[in-house]
Design an enzyme around this catalytic site. Structure first.
Site, short mmCIF file in Angstrom:
data_model
loop_
_atom_site.label_atom_id
_atom_site.label_comp_id
_atom_site.label_asym_id
_atom_site.label_seq_id
_atom_site.Cartn_x
_atom_site.Cartn_y
_atom_site.Cartn_z
CE LYS A 286 34.27 39.07 44.65
NZ LYS A 286 34.32 38.14 45.79
NE ARG A 360 42.19 38.48 53.16
CZ ARG A 360 41.67 37.30 53.43
NH1 ARG A 360 42.41 36.35 53.93
NH2 ARG A 360 40.38 37.08 53.21
N1 BES Z 1 34.58 41.59 48.90
C1 BES Z 1 34.75 40.20 49.13
C2 BES Z 1 33.95 39.70 50.32
C3 BES Z 1 32.46 39.71 50.16
C4 BES Z 1 31.80 38.63 49.65
C5 BES Z 1 31.73 40.78 50.59
C6 BES Z 1 30.44 38.62 49.54
C7 BES Z 1 30.36 40.79 50.48
C8 BES Z 1 29.72 39.69 49.98
C9 BES Z 1 36.23 39.90 49.42
O1 BES Z 1 37.13 40.69 48.73
C10 BES Z 1 36.47 38.49 48.98
O2 BES Z 1 36.34 38.23 47.83
N2 BES Z 1 36.80 37.62 49.92
C11 BES Z 1 37.05 36.26 49.63
C12 BES Z 1 38.29 35.84 50.38
C13 BES Z 1 38.79 34.48 50.01
C14 BES Z 1 39.31 34.49 48.59
C15 BES Z 1 39.88 34.08 50.98
C16 BES Z 1 35.85 35.46 50.08
O3 BES Z 1 35.26 35.77 51.11
O4 BES Z 1 35.47 34.52 49.38
MN MN Z 2 37.58 39.96 46.82
#
Ligand code: BES
Ligand code: MN
Ligand code: ZN
Length: 507
Positions: A286, A360
């Site tokens: 990230k 997931r």
């Molecule tokens: N934990 C994150 C989702 C999230 C993002 C929660 C911001 C709270 C605030 C999750 O694991 C994630 O990173 N999801 C990705 C999925 C994508 C790579 C398909 C996302 O939402 O960008």
């Molecule tokens: Mn994630």
């Protein structure tokens, strides 16, 4: 905080502050307000309807030494339109008043009952409101740590309310008790979400679950990585591989006691909560900005623990299991990588497109395990997708699932406790978006429809078991301070879960 009920006249109650709610557009018709007007030398007739006190939610007027009332301070709080007044208003008004009065150094606060809503449930809402309002996620502050705290809440109702004929005093007391159980459970989850990932590791989360299980009488089973391997949980183990902290799958079990047949004795409700104690994104790392907040990526697991603890205390007549898959998501030389193929416990194979779509994966194995344990209904909750926050902001939880009646029941349970859930669709075309060329499915279909495709992924593991998914990514953390709530972790969805389960058991 001690909570007690009084049926004295409000002006005879001795507290550091007396709180009186004012409805929008209200005059001096009500006898309590008339009495207050006289005892305060006529401040109400001047104030009501003025710009300072229109009775709108958020309006507050504070008076020190208000006159002929025993309490040293008077706080008038706007409650909005009388016809919109609800348990949620009670929660917000009590929370706002408690936060405000703590700032003024008050230690005890009395609040006057002004509505005809059910007495027990009003007491519950006021107790919850005060507990939730007073919570501060400042565990590690050493300086200016607020010595100020409200340690007594007094619920004041007119004598005729607490008459003998219906044992109203009993209703009040049990409402307070319920409010305390639920408020304290929600605050436990908020504390866990605020805790840094360096202290709240998967093993530490398991320790906290163990403490709560033994204190409140829940069965607990903590699966380590060796047992996950035996069970073939390749998805959960895949995510865990990049971290030096070993993963855990925490399983809590509640069984009602007594041997008489139950209405719903065949039912086993499973709550499954995402417990990523830190989500760096892994190899698909990230951006730095905001990454510190990814310590709250275990809010689904925290909600699961909180709901299980409250259920252990409220003792509904239904079987409930809580599953918390817990791991970090880290990059390292051993980490899982984009392009890898993982095999979940159910046998399904998953192509990893993005290691940041880890939630997931761990839920896939936990949902599969819930079915193995005999779950007949599954509710999972997770800070699963950024797309959820984009779609619904911090106002609504996204709800999806494979059983419309089940979805409707949970939405209704949420509505009753003032939590909003908004359903997103799951048409077949979305399912097509997670097809993989090399494996059964892939873990990411990109940004478009992200909350829905994530949910389609989970549905593959719930199979034909009635299942509901709650995406709390937008709602589990509030970045703005509210008059009735500190900013930070919210403990969202816990009250909905508890209400759903107790409603379900009552049927
Ligand atoms: N934990 C994150 C989702 C999230 C993002 C929660 C911001 C709270 C605030 C999750 O694991 C994630 O990173 N999801 C990705 C999925 C994508 C790579 C398909 C996302 O939402 O960008
Ligand atoms: Mn994630
Ligand atoms: Zn995550």
């Amino acid at each position: 905080m001690e909570v007690r009920a009084e049926s004295q006249k409000f002006y005879d109650v001795e507290a550091d502050a007396l709180v009186v709610t004012i409805y929008e557009g209200e005059g001096l018709d009500d006898s309590a307000l008339k009495e207050l007007e006289e005892r305060t030398g006529g401040i109400l007739s001047e104030l009501l309807g003025s710009d300072e006190m229109r009775g709108k939610q958020g309006d507050m007027v504070y008076v020190y030494r208000p006159g002929q009332i025993r309490s040293r301070r008077l706080l008038l709080v706007g409650a909005g339109k009388r016809e919109d007044f609800s348990f949620n208003t009670i929660r917000k008004v009590t929370g706002s008043a408690a936060r405000f009065l703590r700032g003024k150094g008050a230690r005890s606060m009395a609040i006057l009952r002004r509505s005809q809503l059910d007495l027990g449930r009003s007491a519950q809402a006021a107790t919850e409101g005060a507990l939730l309002g007073l919570f501060e996620p400042d565990i590690y502050k050493t300086e200016n740590k607020e010595e100020r705290r409200i340690d007594e809440l007094i619920l004041v109702s007119a004598a005729e309310d607490t008459g003998q004929e219906r044992n109203l005093y009993g209703e009040l007391e049990s409402g307070v008790e319920r409010g305390r159980i639920i408020g304290e459970a929600v605050n436990l989850a908020r504390e866990l979400s605020a805790e840094p990932s360096s202290t709240l590791t998967p093993s530490e989360l398991a320790e906290r679950a163990k403490e709560n299980a033994s204190r409140f009488g829940l069965d607990i089973d903590i699966l380590d990585e060796a047992r996950m391997k035996e069970l073939g949980m390749g998805a959960l183990l895949g995510v865990a591989r990049g971290s030096d902290e070993p993963a855990r799958l925490i399983v809590l079990r509640y069984e009602p006691d007594g041997t008489e047949p139950m209405g719903n004795d065949a039912d086993v409700i499973a709550i499954v909560g995402k417990g990523v104690t830190f989500d760096s994104g892994g190899i698909s790392i990230k951006p730095a900005e905001g990454m510190e907040k990814m310590k709250y990526d275990m809010s689904g697991a925290a909600a699961t623990l909180a709901a299980m603890r409250a259920i252990a205390q409220l003792k509904p007549r239904v079987n409930v299991i809580g599953l918390m898959p817990a791991t970090e998501n880290m990059p390292s030389g051993r980490a899982y990588k984009p392009g890898d193929v993982l095999r979940a416990m159910t046998g399904k194979t998953i192509e990893v497109i993005n290691t940041d779509a880890e939630g997931r994966l761990i839920l896939a194995d936990a949902i599969g395990y819930a079915r193995k344990l005999g779950a007949t209904r599954i509710i999972d909750l997770a800070t699963l997708t950024g797309a959820c926050a984009v779609a619904l902001g911090s106002v609504n939880v996204a709800i999806l699932g494979n059983d419309q009646a089940f979805i409707d029941e949970i939405r209704e349970a949420g509505r009753e406790v003032g939590e909003r859930l908004w359903q997103l669709p799951m048409d077949d075309e979305y399912r097509d978006m997670i097809k993989s060329d090399i494996a059964d499915i892939k873990n990411s279909a990109g940004r478009y429809g992200g909350t829905i495709t994530a949910s389609c992924f989970l549905r593959e593991f719930a199979e034909d078991t009635p299942w509901v998914h709650l995406d709390i990514a937008g709602t589990a953390w509030e970045s703005e301070r509210k008059p009735y709530m500190a900013k930070g972790p919210t403990g969202v969805a816990i009250r909905t879960l508890i209400n759903y389960i107790t409603n379900h058991a009552a049927k």
